[in-house]
Design a protein around this motif. Structure first.
Motif, PDB file in Angstrom:
ATOM      1  N   LYS A  39      32.269  39.605  38.174  1.00  0.00           N
ATOM      2  CA  LYS A  39      33.397  39.093  37.409  1.00  0.00           C
ATOM      3  C   LYS A  39      34.681  39.405  38.150  1.00  0.00           C
ATOM      4  CE  LYS A  39      31.549  39.270  32.763  1.00  0.00           C
ATOM      5  NZ  LYS A  39      31.807  39.660  31.386  1.00  0.00           N
ATOM      6  N   GLU A  40      35.698  38.652  37.837  1.00  0.00           N
ATOM      7  CA  GLU A  40      36.998  38.881  38.444  1.00  0.00           C
ATOM      8  C   GLU A  40      37.683  40.081  37.796  1.00  0.00           C
ATOM      9  OE1 GLU A  40      37.767  36.498  34.806  1.00  0.00           O
ATOM     10  OE2 GLU A  40      36.331  36.280  36.408  1.00  0.00           O
ATOM     11  N   LYS A  41      38.558  40.706  38.557  1.00  0.00           N
ATOM     12  CA  LYS A  41      39.408  41.764  38.036  1.00  0.00           C
ATOM     13  C   LYS A  41      40.828  41.391  38.431  1.00  0.00           C
ATOM     14  CE  LYS A  41      40.063  46.686  37.719  1.00  0.00           C
ATOM     15  NZ  LYS A  41      39.659  48.014  38.169  1.00  0.00           N
ATOM     16  N   ILE A  42      41.655  41.169  37.436  1.00  0.00           N
ATOM     17  CA  ILE A  42      43.036  40.754  37.688  1.00  0.00           C
ATOM     18  C   ILE A  42      43.899  42.008  37.691  1.00  0.00           C
ATOM     19  CG2 ILE A  42      44.963  39.363  36.839  1.00  0.00           C
ATOM     20  CD1 ILE A  42      42.775  37.511  35.588  1.00  0.00           C
ATOM     21  N   GLU A  43      44.604  42.211  38.806  1.00  0.00           N
ATOM     22  CA  GLU A  43      45.405  43.416  38.982  1.00  0.00           C
ATOM     23  C   GLU A  43      46.793  43.067  39.497  1.00  0.00           C
ATOM     24  OE1 GLU A  43      43.300  46.011  41.665  1.00  0.00           O
ATOM     25  OE2 GLU A  43      41.862  46.591  40.142  1.00  0.00           O
ATOM     26  N   GLY A  52      52.738  41.039  42.982  1.00  0.00           N
ATOM     27  CA  GLY A  52      52.407  40.193  41.844  1.00  0.00           C
ATOM     28  C   GLY A  52      50.941  40.305  41.473  1.00  0.00           C
ATOM     29  N   TRP A  53      50.515  39.469  40.544  1.00  0.00           N
ATOM     30  CA  TRP A  53      49.139  39.472  40.058  1.00  0.00           C
ATOM     31  C   TRP A  53      48.205  38.836  41.077  1.00  0.00           C
ATOM     32  CZ3 TRP A  53      47.960  42.472  36.150  1.00  0.00           C
ATOM     33  CH2 TRP A  53      48.966  42.833  35.253  1.00  0.00           C
ATOM     34  N   ASN A  54      47.054  39.459  41.301  1.00  0.00           N
ATOM     35  CA  ASN A  54      46.046  38.882  42.175  1.00  0.00           C
ATOM     36  C   ASN A  54      44.674  39.071  41.533  1.00  0.00           C
ATOM     37  OD1 ASN A  54      45.062  41.527  42.961  1.00  0.00           O
ATOM     38  ND2 ASN A  54      46.806  41.663  44.335  1.00  0.00           N
ATOM     39  N   ILE A  55      43.676  38.447  42.118  1.00  0.00           N
ATOM     40  CA  ILE A  55      42.325  38.479  41.569  1.00  0.00           C
ATOM     41  C   ILE A  55      41.412  39.139  42.593  1.00  0.00           C
ATOM     42  CG2 ILE A  55      40.408  37.094  40.687  1.00  0.00           C
ATOM     43  CD1 ILE A  55      43.628  35.362  40.932  1.00  0.00           C
ATOM     44  N   LYS A  56      40.681  40.144  42.137  1.00  0.00           N
ATOM     45  CA  LYS A  56      39.748  40.844  43.022  1.00  0.00           C
ATOM     46  C   LYS A  56      38.323  40.616  42.534  1.00  0.00           C
ATOM     47  CE  LYS A  56      43.028  44.340  44.352  1.00  0.00           C
ATOM     48  NZ  LYS A  56      43.382  45.734  44.451  1.00  0.00           N
ATOM     49  N   PHE A  57      37.434  40.450  43.492  1.00  0.00           N
ATOM     50  CA  PHE A  57      36.007  40.366  43.206  1.00  0.00           C
ATOM     51  C   PHE A  57      35.328  41.517  43.931  1.00  0.00           C
ATOM     52  CE2 PHE A  57      37.256  35.993  42.364  1.00  0.00           C
ATOM     53  CZ  PHE A  57      36.577  35.730  41.188  1.00  0.00           C
ATOM     54  N   LYS A  58      34.572  42.310  43.174  1.00  0.00           N
ATOM     55  CA  LYS A  58      33.847  43.440  43.735  1.00  0.00           C
ATOM     56  C   LYS A  58      32.388  43.362  43.302  1.00  0.00           C
ATOM     57  CE  LYS A  58      37.754  46.605  43.728  1.00  0.00           C
ATOM     58  NZ  LYS A  58      38.257  47.919  43.316  1.00  0.00           N
ATOM     59  N   LYS A  59      31.538  43.933  44.129  1.00  0.00           N
ATOM     60  CA  LYS A  59      30.105  44.010  43.822  1.00  0.00           C
ATOM     61  C   LYS A  59      29.639  45.413  44.171  1.00  0.00           C
ATOM     62  CE  LYS A  59      25.997  42.254  42.950  1.00  0.00           C
ATOM     63  NZ  LYS A  59      25.574  41.672  41.726  1.00  0.00           N
ATOM     64  N   SER A  60      29.066  46.094  43.210  1.00  0.00           N
ATOM     65  CA  SER A  60      28.587  47.465  43.398  1.00  0.00           C
ATOM     66  C   SER A  60      29.685  48.379  43.939  1.00  0.00           C
ATOM     67  CB  SER A  60      27.384  47.491  44.339  1.00  0.00           C
ATOM     68  OG  SER A  60      26.348  46.693  43.825  1.00  0.00           O
TER      69      SER A  60
END
Length: 104
Positions: A39-43, A52-60
């Motif tokens: 899922k995305e994480k908006i930070e 500004g706001w960006n979107i991060k994708f992480k796995k494990s």
């Protein structure tokens, strides 16, 4: 329209997609979510270059990519870890000189 510089209001992914107004944005996010089951994480980033706001994708717990949304386009920072390094560098010679420059 959302203000990506406003730290007080965290936009959701749909609002960011509407702001970007680029059909590839939604496709890219959907593909990452489906392929990596994440899922995305908006930070909010205070980085002086991309504040500004960006979107991060992480796995494990490992970063896959960060999306920096803009009006009409978006920039993706792809994280190349030690496991991916050899594969990426093997295809780098057939990539554009600009992409090679960015990588190095």
């Amino acid at each position: 329209m959302i203000n990506l510089q406003n730290r007080e209001y965290c936009p959701n992914l749909n609002e960011i997609e509407e702001y970007v107004a680029n059909p590839h944005f939604g496709d890219f996010c959907s593909t990452i979510k489906e392929k990596y089951k994440t899922k995305e994480k908006i930070e909010f980033s205070s980085c002086s270059l991309e504040k500004g706001w960006n979107i991060k994708f992480k796995k494990s717990g490992k970063s896959l990519c960060v999306i920096y949304p803009k009006e009409q386009y978006f920039t993706v920072l792809v994280v190349v870890g030690p496991k991916e390094k050899d594969m990426v560098e093997s295809v780098l010679p057939v990539c554009s000189s600009r992409l090679q420059e960015i990588y190095h």
